[in-house]
Design a protein around this motif. Structure first.
Motif, mmCIF file in Angstrom:
data_model
loop_
_atom_site.group_PDB
_atom_site.id
_atom_site.type_symbol
_atom_site.label_atom_id
_atom_site.label_comp_id
_atom_site.label_asym_id
_atom_site.label_seq_id
_atom_site.Cartn_x
_atom_site.Cartn_y
_atom_site.Cartn_z
ATOM 1 N N LEU A 395 63.552 27.748 36.959
ATOM 2 C CA LEU A 395 64.352 28.976 37.018
ATOM 3 C C LEU A 395 63.490 30.226 36.925
ATOM 4 O O LEU A 395 63.879 31.293 37.407
ATOM 5 C CB LEU A 395 65.374 28.992 35.872
ATOM 6 N N GLN A 396 62.305 30.106 36.311
ATOM 7 C CA GLN A 396 61.432 31.271 36.151
ATOM 8 C C GLN A 396 61.049 31.883 37.498
ATOM 9 O O GLN A 396 60.747 33.071 37.583
ATOM 10 C CB GLN A 396 60.172 30.869 35.395
ATOM 11 N N ILE A 397 61.067 31.060 38.546
ATOM 12 C CA ILE A 397 60.741 31.556 39.887
ATOM 13 C C ILE A 397 61.673 32.709 40.280
ATOM 14 O O ILE A 397 61.255 33.689 40.913
ATOM 15 C CB ILE A 397 60.841 30.415 40.913
ATOM 16 N N LEU A 398 62.940 32.613 39.888
ATOM 17 C CA LEU A 398 63.928 33.606 40.312
ATOM 18 C C LEU A 398 63.720 34.963 39.659
ATOM 19 O O LEU A 398 64.257 35.968 40.134
ATOM 20 C CB LEU A 398 65.338 33.092 40.003
ATOM 21 N N GLU A 399 62.958 35.015 38.563
ATOM 22 C CA GLU A 399 62.704 36.297 37.909
ATOM 23 C C GLU A 399 61.983 37.272 38.847
ATOM 24 O O GLU A 399 62.054 38.488 38.654
ATOM 25 C CB GLU A 399 61.858 36.084 36.657
ATOM 26 N N ASN A 400 61.295 36.739 39.847
ATOM 27 C CA ASN A 400 60.553 37.583 40.776
ATOM 28 C C ASN A 400 61.446 38.177 41.864
ATOM 29 O O ASN A 400 60.987 39.031 42.624
ATOM 30 C CB ASN A 400 59.433 36.769 41.429
ATOM 31 N N PHE A 401 62.711 37.717 41.917
ATOM 32 C CA PHE A 401 63.578 38.154 43.012
ATOM 33 C C PHE A 401 64.904 38.757 42.537
ATOM 34 O O PHE A 401 65.596 39.409 43.316
ATOM 35 C CB PHE A 401 63.861 36.966 43.943
ATOM 36 N N PHE A 402 65.267 38.530 41.263
ATOM 37 C CA PHE A 402 66.520 39.073 40.738
ATOM 38 C C PHE A 402 66.290 39.622 39.324
ATOM 39 O O PHE A 402 65.573 39.006 38.530
ATOM 40 C CB PHE A 402 67.610 37.984 40.648
ATOM 41 N N GLU A 403 66.923 40.742 39.038
ATOM 42 C CA GLU A 403 66.968 41.198 37.645
ATOM 43 C C GLU A 403 68.006 40.395 36.879
ATOM 44 O O GLU A 403 67.804 40.029 35.724
ATOM 45 C CB GLU A 403 67.303 42.687 37.594
ATOM 46 N N HIS A 404 69.118 40.128 37.527
ATOM 47 C CA HIS A 404 70.172 39.282 36.968
ATOM 48 C C HIS A 404 70.657 38.369 38.094
ATOM 49 O O HIS A 404 70.770 38.804 39.239
ATOM 50 C CB HIS A 404 71.343 40.117 36.437
ATOM 51 N N LEU A 405 70.972 37.156 37.738
ATOM 52 C CA LEU A 405 71.449 36.235 38.760
ATOM 53 C C LEU A 405 72.813 36.666 39.274
ATOM 54 O O LEU A 405 73.720 36.930 38.480
ATOM 55 C CB LEU A 405 71.562 34.811 38.188
ATOM 56 N N PRO A 406 72.994 36.752 40.590
ATOM 57 C CA PRO A 406 74.321 37.078 41.127
ATOM 58 C C PRO A 406 75.307 35.938 40.872
ATOM 59 O O PRO A 406 74.918 34.772 40.736
ATOM 60 C CB PRO A 406 74.049 37.243 42.634
ATOM 61 N N GLU A 407 76.572 36.297 40.775
ATOM 62 C CA GLU A 407 77.597 35.292 40.482
ATOM 63 C C GLU A 407 77.685 34.217 41.552
ATOM 64 O O GLU A 407 78.112 33.097 41.283
ATOM 65 C CB GLU A 407 78.959 35.981 40.333
ATOM 66 N N SER A 408 77.297 34.550 42.766
ATOM 67 C CA SER A 408 77.418 33.599 43.869
ATOM 68 C C SER A 408 76.210 32.677 43.991
ATOM 69 O O SER A 408 76.118 31.913 44.944
ATOM 70 C CB SER A 408 77.622 34.342 45.189
ATOM 71 N N LEU A 409 75.284 32.745 43.037
ATOM 72 C CA LEU A 409 74.140 31.824 43.002
ATOM 73 C C LEU A 409 74.376 30.822 41.878
ATOM 74 O O LEU A 409 74.506 31.208 40.712
ATOM 75 C CB LEU A 409 72.834 32.590 42.778
#
Length: 515
Positions: A395-409
């Protein structure tokens, strides 16, 4: 009846040695003729299909059905052509079987131009963007197998003849025959190491042997074949020259590559965008990386495909990769980059309204740019990204692309994650989901962890996805021709998603992330 057909119907008379010697020449040219028809037909139909799709806004039409003929149908047709031509109109088999054996070798050689064309990347040469070469890779594999089969039949046939003639210790060592023996031995070896478990274990050896066998096949058989195959050899050589041009002379050279730390099984790679890199490209496009031309490895080892995660307006090329022992990027080396090569056609992005993307592991590199691009599309009515991973640390990978995870992910952790007390709300996953201020509820009771609130677990699930549940949006919005399921990742995930799409009448696209 055409002149070609009349020619093929000529009887083989064993008493006319000269006529029998030259009887197979026309079969090689006939295979070339059929190969040309195949290329023109497939490219023309693809062009018409994409144009109609773009004009009408719907991809459901007769042209889609024609352009989407299953690969097994094409393979069967080419196999039938071989098995019909191989013994065609040969009388007195016991005396003339060598004519069929020679014909098998000529058919194999004449199929090579089609086989090479299937792996060319024409958009990189002349801006020809009708089709995408990834679509042809499976057919390339099967045509290659048919070529090897025909070559092995040719080799085994002459081995049998030399044995019954008592010349097995003499004929193979005649120089022109020996060239064919060398190709035969390499072809048989290639068949053995092409078996999937072996190929996956020694992929680099397989690749080197594959390329070497292709080259010696084209070169040595040009001298071995009697009568000669000059014009087919010239065509094969020209196509090989195009491949070399694409790989080495249309490449971008990159350095200062940033290799960011691993999460668990994934890494982020950042490459400074080359000045001559295309200014725009479609989301989900991929590049191919290898060592620079000055490194000898670039001439022997395969290029490696990676999907571009960053947008086309970024000054960086960002990749999410799963490192392998075969190819590990080093920030101190110079690399050769080709591409970008599109995967999804442009009309898809113009017409899709309801989209579910399901990814496995490094397949997120394909799903993420498509998801982020379409999130801003005015045509989209429903959009979901489902990512299946084995370990929550990815999940740490997503820190580079989102500040907060969108609800649709939505993330499904399918591996052994241990107890909920250990995995649900640790520092890393909580900060990713809810931001750096999410630690205000530090004193959470263990019984609360056993029954986490819906708010905090809406994005992350510790189980395998139920397709009927995660794809439920297909039942609420969008016309059937504008509902798409995109799958990328391991073959098992892709196959299951494809089966669901067929059952539920949803449009489907996939990319398998395997060797």
């Amino acid at each position: 009846m055409s002149s070609i057909s009349e020619d093929l119907l000529i009887n083989i008379d064993p008493r006319h040695a000269e006529g029998q010697h030259y009887i197979n020449i026309k079969y090689g040219y006939f295979i070339l003729f059929l190969s040309g028809l195949h290329i023109i037909w497939s490219q023309s139909i693809k062009y018409i299909y994409l144009r109609k799709w773009s004009q009408s806004g719907s991809n459901i039409n007769i042209w889609k059905k024609i352009s989407s003929i299953p690969i097994w149908v094409t393979v069967i047709i080419w196999s039938l052509i071989y098995f019909i031509l191989f013994p065609f109109h040969i009388t007195e088999w016991s005396e003339n079987y060598t004519t069929a054996i020679k014909r098998s070798g000529r058919i194999a050689y004449a199929l090579i131009p089609l086989d090479i064309f299937l792996v060319l990347r024409p958009s990189n040469v002349i801006g020809f963007k009708i089709g995408y070469y990834l679509e042809s890779l499976n057919l390339h594999k099967w045509i290659s197998r048919l070529i090897v089969l025909a070559a092995v039949v040719h080799g085994c046939g002459f081995t049998y003849k030399w044995i019954i003639d008592g010349t097995i210790l003499e004929k193979p060592f005649v120089i022109l025959n020996f060239l064919g023996v060398v190709v035969f031995l390499f072809a048989v070896t290639l068949v053995i190491i092409s078996i999937r478990p072996i190929r996956q274990r020694i992929y680099q050896v397989f690749y080197i042997l594959h390329d070497f066998t292709a080259w010696i096949f084209v070169i040595l058989i040009a001298f071995h074949a009697r009568p000669g195959v000059l014009w087919i050899a010239v065509l094969n050589s020209l196509l090989f020259a195009v491949q070399i041009y694409q790989r080495f002379f249309r490449a971008h050279y990159v350095h200062n590559i940033q290799v960011l730390g691993k999460s668990h099984s994934l890494q982020i790679i950042r490459i400074e965008r080359p000045p001559d890199f295309p200014s725009t490209f479609l989301p989900g496009s991929h590049i191919r990386l290898t060592y620079s031309n000055l490194n000898y490895k670039s001439w022997f080892l395969p290029t490696h495909p990676f999907t571009v995660v960053s947008n086309s307006d970024s000054n960086l090329i960002e990749l999410i990769v799963s490192p392998t022992v075969n190819f590990q990027l080093n920030s101190s080396l110079i690399y050769s980059l080709t591409g970008p090569f599109p995967s999804l056609p442009k009309p898809f992005f113009e017409t899709v309204q309801n989209l579910n993307i399901i990814c496995g592991g490094s397949g997120i590199s394909f799903g993420l740019p498509v998801f982020k691009y379409l999130a801003n599309s005015p045509n989209i009515k429903s959009l979901n990204l489902i990512w299946c991973i084995r370990n929550k640390k990815d999940l740490q990978i997503l820190e580079n692309f989102f500040e907060h995870l969108p609800e649709s992910l939505h993330i499904y952790i399918t591996g052994d994650t241990g107890s909920k007390e250990e995995t649900l709300f640790d520092e890393e996953s909580e900060e990713l989901l809810f931001g750096s201020n999410s630690h205000q509820e530090e004193n959470i009771e263990l019984d609360q962890l056993d029954k986490p609130t819906k708010e905090k677990t809406s994005n992350i699930h510790y189980n395998r996805p139920d397709f009927n549940e995660v794809f439920s949006s297909f039942h609420s919005t969008g016309d059937s021709d504008k509902q798409w399921l995109v799958a990328c990742g391991p073959s098992d995930l892709v196959n299951d998603a494809h089966a669901w799409s067929r059952k539920n009448n949803v449009q489907f696209f996939s990319e398998v992330y395997e060797m």
